[in-house]
Structures are given as structure tokens and as C-alpha cells.
Design a protein around this motif. Structure first.
Motif, PDB file in Angstrom:
ATOM      1  N   LYS A 279      -5.718  11.368  13.767  1.00 16.70           N
ATOM      2  CA  LYS A 279      -4.616  11.978  13.021  1.00 16.70           C
ATOM      3  C   LYS A 279      -4.808  13.484  12.876  1.00 16.70           C
ATOM      4  O   LYS A 279      -3.861  14.219  12.634  1.00 16.70           O
ATOM      5  CB  LYS A 279      -4.491  11.327  11.639  1.00 16.70           C
ATOM      6  CG  LYS A 279      -3.995   9.882  11.666  1.00 16.70           C
ATOM      7  CD  LYS A 279      -2.539   9.809  12.093  1.00 16.70           C
ATOM      8  CE  LYS A 279      -2.012   8.388  12.054  1.00 16.70           C
ATOM      9  NZ  LYS A 279      -0.581   8.328  12.432  1.00 16.70           N
TER      10      LYS A 279
ATOM     11  N   GLU B  69      -5.703   7.723   8.233  1.00 12.41           N
ATOM     12  CA  GLU B  69      -5.927   6.395   8.821  1.00 12.41           C
ATOM     13  C   GLU B  69      -7.021   6.403   9.876  1.00 12.41           C
ATOM     14  O   GLU B  69      -7.775   5.442  10.002  1.00 12.41           O
ATOM     15  CB  GLU B  69      -4.645   5.892   9.477  1.00 12.41           C
ATOM     16  CG  GLU B  69      -3.462   5.740   8.561  1.00 12.41           C
ATOM     17  CD  GLU B  69      -2.202   5.534   9.364  1.00 12.41           C
ATOM     18  OE1 GLU B  69      -1.961   4.372   9.782  1.00 12.41           O
ATOM     19  OE2 GLU B  69      -1.465   6.512   9.595  1.00 12.41           O
TER      20      GLU B  69
ATOM     21  N   LEU C  87      -4.122   6.556   1.107  1.00 18.66           N
ATOM     22  CA  LEU C  87      -3.072   5.825   1.815  1.00 18.66           C
ATOM     23  C   LEU C  87      -3.217   4.315   1.646  1.00 18.66           C
ATOM     24  O   LEU C  87      -2.228   3.579   1.681  1.00 18.66           O
ATOM     25  CB  LEU C  87      -3.149   6.143   3.318  1.00 18.66           C
ATOM     26  CG  LEU C  87      -2.810   7.560   3.765  1.00 18.66           C
ATOM     27  CD1 LEU C  87      -3.199   7.739   5.218  1.00 18.66           C
ATOM     28  CD2 LEU C  87      -1.332   7.815   3.567  1.00 18.66           C
ATOM     29  N   ARG C  88      -4.460   3.865   1.459  1.00 21.56           N
ATOM     30  CA  ARG C  88      -4.748   2.443   1.361  1.00 21.56           C
ATOM     31  C   ARG C  88      -4.573   1.902  -0.050  1.00 21.56           C
ATOM     32  O   ARG C  88      -4.749   0.704  -0.289  1.00 21.56           O
ATOM     33  CB  ARG C  88      -6.182   2.178   1.837  1.00 21.56           C
ATOM     34  CG  ARG C  88      -6.454   2.709   3.244  1.00 21.56           C
ATOM     35  CD  ARG C  88      -7.935   3.029   3.454  1.00 21.56           C
ATOM     36  NE  ARG C  88      -8.186   3.726   4.713  1.00 21.56           N
ATOM     37  CZ  ARG C  88      -7.976   5.015   4.917  1.00 21.56           C
ATOM     38  NH1 ARG C  88      -7.512   5.776   3.941  1.00 21.56           N
ATOM     39  NH2 ARG C  88      -8.229   5.568   6.073  1.00 21.56           N
TER      40      ARG C  88
ATOM     41  N   SER D  39       0.842  -1.201   0.000  1.00 21.68           N
ATOM     42  CA  SER D  39       0.000   0.000   0.000  1.00 21.68           C
ATOM     43  C   SER D  39       0.877   1.252   0.000  1.00 21.68           C
ATOM     44  O   SER D  39       2.077   1.192   0.290  1.00 21.68           O
ATOM     45  CB  SER D  39      -0.914   0.022   1.227  1.00 21.68           C
ATOM     46  OG  SER D  39      -0.156   0.248   2.402  1.00 21.68           O
TER      47      SER D  39
ATOM     48  N   THR E 260       2.351  11.155   6.380  1.00 19.48           N
ATOM     49  CA  THR E 260       1.766  10.949   5.050  1.00 19.48           C
ATOM     50  C   THR E 260       0.247  11.076   5.099  1.00 19.48           C
ATOM     51  O   THR E 260      -0.417  10.517   5.968  1.00 19.48           O
ATOM     52  CB  THR E 260       2.141   9.549   4.513  1.00 19.48           C
ATOM     53  OG1 THR E 260       3.559   9.456   4.397  1.00 19.48           O
ATOM     54  CG2 THR E 260       1.511   9.312   3.146  1.00 19.48           C
ATOM     55  N   THR E 261      -0.303  11.843   4.159  1.00 20.77           N
ATOM     56  CA  THR E 261      -1.759  12.014   4.078  1.00 20.77           C
ATOM     57  C   THR E 261      -2.340  11.387   2.809  1.00 20.77           C
ATOM     58  O   THR E 261      -3.506  11.002   2.780  1.00 20.77           O
ATOM     59  CB  THR E 261      -2.133  13.505   4.097  1.00 20.77           C
ATOM     60  OG1 THR E 261      -1.489  14.162   2.995  1.00 20.77           O
ATOM     61  CG2 THR E 261      -1.681  14.159   5.393  1.00 20.77           C
TER      62      THR E 261
ATOM     63  N   THR F 266       2.366  15.047   2.122  1.00 26.62           N
ATOM     64  CA  THR F 266       2.143  15.374   3.525  1.00 26.62           C
ATOM     65  C   THR F 266       1.411  16.706   3.621  1.00 26.62           C
ATOM     66  O   THR F 266       1.267  17.417   2.622  1.00 26.62           O
ATOM     67  CB  THR F 266       3.470  15.475   4.303  1.00 26.62           C
ATOM     68  OG1 THR F 266       4.179  16.646   3.847  1.00 26.62           O
ATOM     69  CG2 THR F 266       4.332  14.240   4.090  1.00 26.62           C
TER      70      THR F 266
ATOM     71  N   ALA G  69       5.981   8.181   7.256  1.00 30.98           N
ATOM     72  CA  ALA G  69       4.702   7.477   7.313  1.00 30.98           C
ATOM     73  C   ALA G  69       3.734   8.166   8.273  1.00 30.98           C
ATOM     74  O   ALA G  69       2.536   8.263   7.991  1.00 30.98           O
ATOM     75  CB  ALA G  69       4.922   6.034   7.735  1.00 30.98           C
TER      76      ALA G  69
ATOM     77  N   LEU H  97       0.778   3.619   2.178  1.00 27.34           N
ATOM     78  CA  LEU H  97       1.258   3.828   3.547  1.00 27.34           C
ATOM     79  C   LEU H  97       2.426   2.906   3.866  1.00 27.34           C
ATOM     80  O   LEU H  97       3.407   3.322   4.501  1.00 27.34           O
ATOM     81  CB  LEU H  97       0.120   3.605   4.543  1.00 27.34           C
ATOM     82  CG  LEU H  97       0.469   3.857   6.015  1.00 27.34           C
ATOM     83  CD1 LEU H  97       0.958   5.293   6.208  1.00 27.34           C
ATOM     84  CD2 LEU H  97      -0.733   3.575   6.911  1.00 27.34           C
ATOM     85  N   GLU H  98       2.360   1.658   3.428  1.00 23.93           N
ATOM     86  CA  GLU H  98       3.459   0.718   3.666  1.00 23.93           C
ATOM     87  C   GLU H  98       4.720   1.160   2.935  1.00 23.93           C
ATOM     88  O   GLU H  98       5.832   1.007   3.442  1.00 23.93           O
ATOM     89  CB  GLU H  98       3.048  -0.688   3.226  1.00 23.93           C
ATOM     90  CG  GLU H  98       2.007  -1.323   4.144  1.00 23.93           C
ATOM     91  CD  GLU H  98       1.402  -2.595   3.567  1.00 23.93           C
ATOM     92  OE1 GLU H  98       0.922  -3.427   4.353  1.00 23.93           O
ATOM     93  OE2 GLU H  98       1.396  -2.747   2.314  1.00 23.93           O
TER      94      GLU H  98
ATOM     95  N   LYS I 139       6.256   3.836   5.015  1.00 24.26           N
ATOM     96  CA  LYS I 139       6.927   3.250   6.189  1.00 24.26           C
ATOM     97  C   LYS I 139       8.269   2.644   5.811  1.00 24.26           C
ATOM     98  O   LYS I 139       9.227   2.701   6.590  1.00 24.26           O
ATOM     99  CB  LYS I 139       6.037   2.182   6.816  1.00 24.26           C
ATOM    100  CG  LYS I 139       4.849   2.728   7.595  1.00 24.26           C
ATOM    101  CD  LYS I 139       4.013   1.609   8.200  1.00 24.26           C
ATOM    102  CE  LYS I 139       2.841   2.172   8.994  1.00 24.26           C
ATOM    103  NZ  LYS I 139       1.988   1.083   9.545  1.00 24.26           N
TER     104      LYS I 139
END
Length: 480
Positions: A190, A186, A47-48, A19, A35-36, A61, A32, A21-22, A25
Motif C-alpha cells: 500500500k 493492510e 483498519l481492522r 471492521s 483508507t489508512t 485517508t 476503501a 475497512l469493511e 468498502k
């Protein structure tokens, strides 16, 4: 494995199916956390979003991009809607987009929100943020989507308007679910700091034929100190509001007997305007522009011939039938200038020919959207059309950019950006049908901007129907 090209040009090999987001990271935990959203091959993604093939990715961001801020603000708009539904269960929700300065949400309620109501909504939003609700994304088939939203008529209407093949996605946080394409953060936790700014009436879908809804504007930031600084800037901006200055200095006025969006210049304002007009005409004349005067109306057939009628008739004033003609107030000057060019034969040796005009144009704006001299129904537009040989395009385009920058320097404008407006390749029916022309024109404009060393960004779907363009986005004195 797939290869990801990052913004700095570096490449990163990652597992297929990772993803956004991953990916963030894998670069750094700090990145991470901030991150938006992300740009994947130039398109904003959640993010997904799953990366399953080689692509270019720019991690967004709150700090590094407007699109990053918008994902943050869009999440906060859902928090607002959830708060309203908790406090006022009978209220129906409409839409809640992010904008360039925060976000808003439209609600269908029998009575306008009071100041006390807005304080309650803000407090409930803070509770939802503390609850740190996980935000989940899911999709449904059309029938199930309509059933889920059966008690929300505005959402039902939006679903019914979606193309058959369109994915119908939702975001859920706690007990609240909203129809939405995203992107979102997420969890509600946040978001760190919020402030409701104002409220107003707004017609559903911007049409006076539809019901008046209640719109609440708000802002959110990662730090409370940023909210406080933003509020301070808003207060300072009020002192720079041109409507206030125009009244105090007796520059212009409006009157209901004249009509909404139709300002009148008072003697002081007329003097300023006259100086501005002479300034730009003299500047253009030195660059070889030939100025003309053309009528403020024309036969409807002119706009049908040019192609403008099919694309802009909804933004034009109604047709006036006079004798055997159908006339309309003009919204732009392109067709008039084209006819002037066609008035006689031209040799290629005469090119470039630069036609300029301070022209009066008329555009239909809803009465609720007009604002002082900023958004009007009648304007004086400094407009020009250049007729050039293909080998002259780059040089003439460069000169136009230099003219713009020269004017901005003279007036002390520094807060602006360049946008390369391209066509939407997935919706070609909106544009003139000539793929080769589009590809050549977009490539040439991009090359010119790169050669000139201009800092610009690209925006699909913002081109004119007949070609790509360079738009200069400038921030007004009342924008923070």
C-alpha cells in the motif's frame, strides 16, 4: 445491526462486528482503497478495528488528515525496521513513530549508518514494498509477549513498563514482527514511494543517562512525484533556516563557553527584538493590559504551592541553595502573576484585570534537542494572565483570539491551526481534581470557538494540569 454516524452527520446502518475497512468498502471501493485509519468516537483506530456498537466514525485517508498520513508513515517505519533487520541482523530495534513530517526509527548499532548503508536500506525497503506482504495484527499475554521479544531488549523494556491490564499488541509482515499499538495499512504494498532523509544520534527515551541510538528519518507518499516535490521543498526550506539567516545577517550567535540553548543577540538582532517587544507591548496596552516585571527565579515553595512543582520539576533547572532558601530558575510566570493579583483586595467591578509581561523563562532541554532560537533553554516569553468574572469569560477569550489573529495578520502568518486541548478522561490523576470545573471549562471553550466560527480540532491529553486551553499550531518557514 448498529448505527454509524459519519462525519457529514449522515447515519448508516451496518452489521454488528463490521471492521473499519469493511465500513469504508460499504461506502465506496475508492474510499476503501485510500483508507489508512479511522476516528471512532474521536479516537484513532486501525483498519481492522471492529465496530460492535453505535458510534461516530470518520474515515481517514492520506489526503484528508494528518492522522491519516501518520498511519501511512507508521506503516513505512515498520518497513524500514524490517529492511534494517534483513541487512544488519545484529542491530536491535527500539521505536519507530510517525511524526508531523514523516517518521523515524531508532536502532542500537555499534557503528553509525553510513550514506552507503542508507542507500542499501532504502533499496531493501522498496523490495519489501514490492513483496506486498500482508500486515497482520495480534495480541499476546505478557509472558508470551516477553518471550517473543526476548532478543530485542528495548521491546522487552517497553512491555515491562506497560500496565498489567494493557493489551500487548503486535504487527507482523513476512518474517518481521514488531511490538506496536498501530494503526497500520493492510499490506506493505500500500506504500508507494519512499525516501530516507537523514540520520542522527538519539538517546533512548530522550535521556542522556541512556545509550545513544542511531535514528533514521524518512518520508513516504502515495506518488513518487510527491516525494520529489517534498525534497524540493526541503531544499527551499534550507534557504529559510533561521540559523543560516541569523548568521548571515548577524542577528544572534551561540558559543560553547556560554552553553547549549543559550543564544546571544548581536546588535542587529537586538534591534529587531526591541522593535518586536515595543510592538506587542503597545498593542496590548491599547487593549487594557497592565505590564509588570517579575524575577527570573523564585523559591521552590512557590511552585509547590501552585502545583507546578509536581508536574514540571523534571523540566526545571536544579535547585540552588542560598542561605536558608532553595531557589530555582522559573520555567513559567503564572505563580508570579497570581501573587501580583493577590497583592491587594479587588472588587468585582475592577475585573477584568489583565497582567502582561515579557518574561525570561528557563527550561531544561537536552543538549541534543536545542536548536537556534527555535528550542532553547532560556527564552523571553510574551505572557499574560487575565482575571475575570464568569460572565466575562467568553468576551475576554474572544478578545485574546482577536489579538492573536491581528498579530498574525500584521506579520503575514497564514499557515496555522487551532487545537482545543482537553484532559485525558482515562488518566485523571495528571490533572487538577474537579470534574465539574473541567466539564464546564471545556464546554465553554468549545462553545466560544464554535460561536467565533474558528476551524479547530480537539486533542485529549494535551491540556495543562489545571485546565483546558486553546493552542495555536503554526508552521515555521522551514517546515514543509
Amino acid at each position: 445491526m448498529i448505527n454509524i454516524t459519519l462525519k457529514d452527520g449522515s447515519k448508516k446502518e451496518v452489521d454488528k462486528g463490521i471492521s473499519v475497512l469493511e465500513l469504508a468498502k460499504s461506502i465506496s471501493e475508492g474510499l476503501a482503497r485510500n483508507t489508512t485509519a479511522a476516528l471512532v468516537d474521536g479516537k484513532v483506530k486501525d483498519l481492522r478495528y471492529i465496530l460492535d456498537e453505535d458510534c461516530e466514525v470518520e474515515i481517514l485517508t492520506f489526503e484528508n488528515s494528518l492522522e491519516g498520513k501518520k498511519a501511512y508513515w507508521h506503516t513505512t517505519s515498520h518497513i524500514m525496521a524490517q529492511a534494517v533487520k534483513r541487512l544488519f541482523p545484529k542491530v536491535k530495534i527500539a521505536i519507530g513513530p510517525s511524526i508531523d513530517n514523516g517518521f523515524y526509527y531508532d536502532f542500537d548499532t555499534d557503528t553509525p549508518f553510513t550514506e552507503e548503508d542508507k542507500l542499501k536500506i532504502e533499496e531493501e525497503m522498496k523490495k519489501i514494498i514490492k513483496e506486498n506482504l500482508e500486515i497482520e495484527r495480534f495480541s499476546l499475554p505478557r509472558k508470551e509477549a516477553l518471550d517473543l521479544m526476548k532478543d530485542e531488549p528495548y521491546k522487552v523494556e517497553l512491555i515491562e513498563d506497560l500496565p498489567e491490564e494493557e493489551e500487548i499488541s503486535f504487527y507482523k509482515q513476512g518474517e518481521f514482527t514488531d511490538l506496536c499499538a498501530g494503526p497500520h495499512l493492510e499490506s506493505t504494498g500500500k506504500v508507494k514511494a519512499i525516501k530516507i532523509l537523514s540520520s542522527s544520534g538519539a538517546y533512548w527515551r530522550g535521556s542522556e543517562k541512556n545509550k545513544m541510538l542511531q535514528r533514521i528519518y524518512a518520508i513516504s507518499f502515495p506518488k513518487q512525484s510527491e516525494v520529489e516535490e517534498y525534497i524540493k521543498q526541503l531544499e527551499e526550506a534550507k534557504q529559510r533556516d533561521h540559523r543560516r539567516i541569523g548568521k548571515d545577517l548577524e542577528l544572534f550567535m551561540t558559543h560553547p563557553l556560554v552553553g547549549s540553548g543559550l543564544p546571544m543577540y548581536l546588535p542587529n538582532g537586538a534591534m529587531v527584538r526591541r522593535l518586536l517587544e515595543r510592538y506587542i507591548q503597545d498593542k496590548e496596552a491599547k487593549m487594557g493590559y497592565k505590564h509588570v516585571y517579575t524575577p527570573s527565579m523564585a523559591n521552590v515553595d512557590l511552585y509547590k504551592t501552585s502545583g507546578h512543582w509536581d508536574h514540571y520539576k523534571e523540566d526545571m533547572f536544579p535547585v540552588m541553595k542560598i542561605d536558608t532558601e532553595e531557589l530555582v530558575l522559573r520555567p513559567m510566570n503564572c505563580p508570579h502573576h497570581m501573587l501580583i493579583y493577590k497583592n491587594k483586595m479587588h472588587s468585582y467591578r475592577e475585573l477584568p484585570i489583565r497582567i502582561g509581561e515579557l518574561a525570561h523563562d528557563f527550561r531544561f532541554e537536552d543538549s541534543g534537542s536545542v536548536c537556534g532560537l527555535e528550542r532553547v533553554r532560556e527564552m523571553c516569553q510574551n505572557d499574560a494572565h487575565l482575571f475575570v468574572r464568569p460572565d466575562q469569560i467568553k468576551e475576554e477569550f474572544r478578545k485574546v483570539v482577536e489579538l492573536i489573529l491581528s498579530v498574525y495578520k500584521d506579520f503575514g502568518f497564514t499557515d496555522y491551526s487551532f487545537r482545543l486541548s482537553l484532559r485525558d478522561k482515562n488518566n485523571k490523576e495528571k490533572y487538577f481534581d474537579d470534574d465539574d470545573m473541567w466539564e464546564m471549562a471545556e464546554r465553554q471553550l468549545r462553545d466560544i470557538l464554535l460561536e467565533a466560527g474558528l476551524n479547530f480540532y480537539e486533542a485529549e491529553g494535551e491540556a495543562a494540569f489545571y485546565g483546558p486551553k486553546l493552542d495555536v499550531q503554526i508552521k515555521t518557514a522551514v517546515r514543509t
